[in-house]
Design a protein around this motif. Structure first.
Motif, mmCIF file in Angstrom:
data_model
loop_
_atom_site.group_PDB
_atom_site.id
_atom_site.type_symbol
_atom_site.label_atom_id
_atom_site.label_comp_id
_atom_site.label_asym_id
_atom_site.label_seq_id
_atom_site.Cartn_x
_atom_site.Cartn_y
_atom_site.Cartn_z
ATOM 1 N N LYS A 90 13.428 -8.864 7.644
ATOM 2 C CA LYS A 90 13.058 -8.782 9.003
ATOM 3 C C LYS A 90 13.245 -7.742 9.009
ATOM 4 N N ARG A 91 13.182 -6.822 8.980
ATOM 5 C CA ARG A 91 13.029 -4.872 9.608
ATOM 6 C C ARG A 91 12.166 -3.865 9.862
ATOM 7 N N PHE A 92 12.002 -3.880 7.411
ATOM 8 C CA PHE A 92 11.152 -3.413 6.608
ATOM 9 C C PHE A 92 9.547 -4.052 6.636
ATOM 10 N N LYS A 118 0.703 -1.410 0.158
ATOM 11 C CA LYS A 118 0.240 -0.041 -0.135
ATOM 12 C C LYS A 118 0.981 1.377 0.088
ATOM 13 N N LYS A 119 1.955 1.070 0.355
ATOM 14 C CA LYS A 119 3.217 2.115 0.376
ATOM 15 C C LYS A 119 3.765 2.113 -0.231
ATOM 16 N N ALA A 120 4.507 3.146 -1.577
ATOM 17 C CA ALA A 120 5.446 3.464 -2.354
ATOM 18 C C ALA A 120 7.291 3.006 -1.309
ATOM 19 N N VAL A 134 9.674 -0.006 -2.132
ATOM 20 C CA VAL A 134 11.698 -0.004 -2.795
ATOM 21 C C VAL A 134 11.723 -1.204 -1.680
ATOM 22 N N HIS A 135 11.282 -1.075 -0.812
ATOM 23 C CA HIS A 135 12.194 -1.582 0.406
ATOM 24 C C HIS A 135 12.357 -3.259 -0.201
ATOM 25 N N LEU A 136 10.863 -3.726 -0.514
ATOM 26 C CA LEU A 136 11.250 -5.275 -1.804
ATOM 27 C C LEU A 136 12.074 -4.539 -2.806
ATOM 28 N N SER A 137 12.221 -4.204 -3.186
ATOM 29 C CA SER A 137 13.309 -4.352 -4.427
ATOM 30 C C SER A 137 15.017 -4.190 -4.090
#
Length: 314
Positions: free
Chosen positions: A179-181, A69-71, A75-78
């Motif tokens: 794990k963090r994000f 749901k958030k941009a 970014v984190h997944l990329s």
């Protein structure tokens, strides 16, 4: 407190899932070592990353999986995709070309439970008990025994060793970052974003530096299908479930089972020697996993015992 899904099926989450993951994950080293003999590293990895993308899209469409749901989540997944599927796994393919054997690469990569646990304590604030620390130490000693013998056999090179170590740190960084994000990402959409984000730079490197020559053979096709379907939809989804359900020390401890599994597979498929300390190493590894994953049930107070007795009688 209502029971979670992990509490409802503790044996499945604690025993069956890790074993399935170890077997599938370990087989990837054999499959990639086989496939890289018929094409170049960036070309192989581009094909391997492209295969599961339409499968993920199909599953997402029919099951209406939730997208981030958030941009910032994209970014984190990329970032995770580039660290793990991009740099780490592509680097291991290059290490094979530089003379590393499958067993040694897999064994070095299996050292990341300790690094991940230390990183989790430093960056995520996870606490480790004395038994967990002892278990990680025993597992590490077991892995080092095998690695120490493997490094001095075969055609392993210093450049290949250095690159494999960089891949190890890239894997650890990806695990801690996830794990963090985005620990609770949707498994399908999250995996799709990770694969696609890794595919773009790897494909660019393929176009820039490789002739894209592919010797299409049944071993190559089998390797690509196994890596692209079974591992992408099997082992890594299991891995993300383990990260989500357990702390980093617990979930990562099962990677200590990867060295003996890879060693046996490399011996069976590539006739790689497994060394004289193999049995001792397995004993230390199993002792380490037992120490990390053994859970002692909390003691019940008198009031809790009374409540449980009343619940059973009713």
């Amino acid at each position: 407190m209502p029971p979670t899904r992990a509490n409802k099926h503790p044996v499945f989450v604690d025993r069956i899932l890790p074993v399935l993951f170890v077997v599938l994950y370990s087989s990837g080293y054999v499959a990639s070592k086989t496939g890289i003999a018929f094409t170049d590293p960036f070309t192989f990895q581009s094909l391997r990353l492209a295969i599961p993308i339409p499968i993920f899209l199909t599953i997402i469409y029919f099951f209406k999986a939730d997208w981030p749901k958030k941009a910032t989540e994209y970014v984190h997944l990329s970032v995770i995709g580039i660290l793990i599927h991009g740099f780490c796994f592509t680097g291991m393919l290059i290490a094979y070309e530089w003379g590393m054997d499958a067993g040694t690469v897999g064994l070095i990569m299996a050292l990341h439970p300790v690094l991940a646990s230390v990183g989790a304590a430093v960056f995520l604030g996870e606490n480790s008990s004395f038994k967990q620390a002892l278990g990680l130490l025993l597992g590490t000693i077991g892995v080092v025994f095998i690695v120490g013998q493997k490094v001095h056999t075969g055609d392993n090179t210093y450049s290949g060793l250095f690159l494999t170590i960089l891949c190890l740190f890239s894997m650890v960084a990806g695990v801690l970052y996830q794990k963090r994000f985005v620990a609770h990402m949707n498994l399908m959409t999250g995996s799709l974003i990770q694969h696609f984000s890794a595919f773009i730079p790897v494909c660019g490197l393929m176009l820039a530096f490789e002739p894209m020559t592919v010797n299409w053979t049944f071993p190559l096709l089998g390797s690509l299908l196994w890596m692209g379907i079974v591992l992408s939809l099997g082992s890594w989804l299991l891995f993300y479930i383990l990260i989500r359900k357990r702390d980093v020390s617990h979930s990562q401890s099962y990677f200590f089972l990867v060295p003996p599994t890879i060693t046996l597979l490399a011996w069976a498929f590539f006739d790689e020697d497994f060394g004289s300390y193999f049995i001792l190493s397995i004993a230390l590894i199993m002792a380490g996993i037992w120490a990390v994953t053994r859970q002692r049930l909390p003691r019940l107070t008198g009031r809790e015992k009374t409540k449980n007795g009343m619940a059973r009688s009713s």
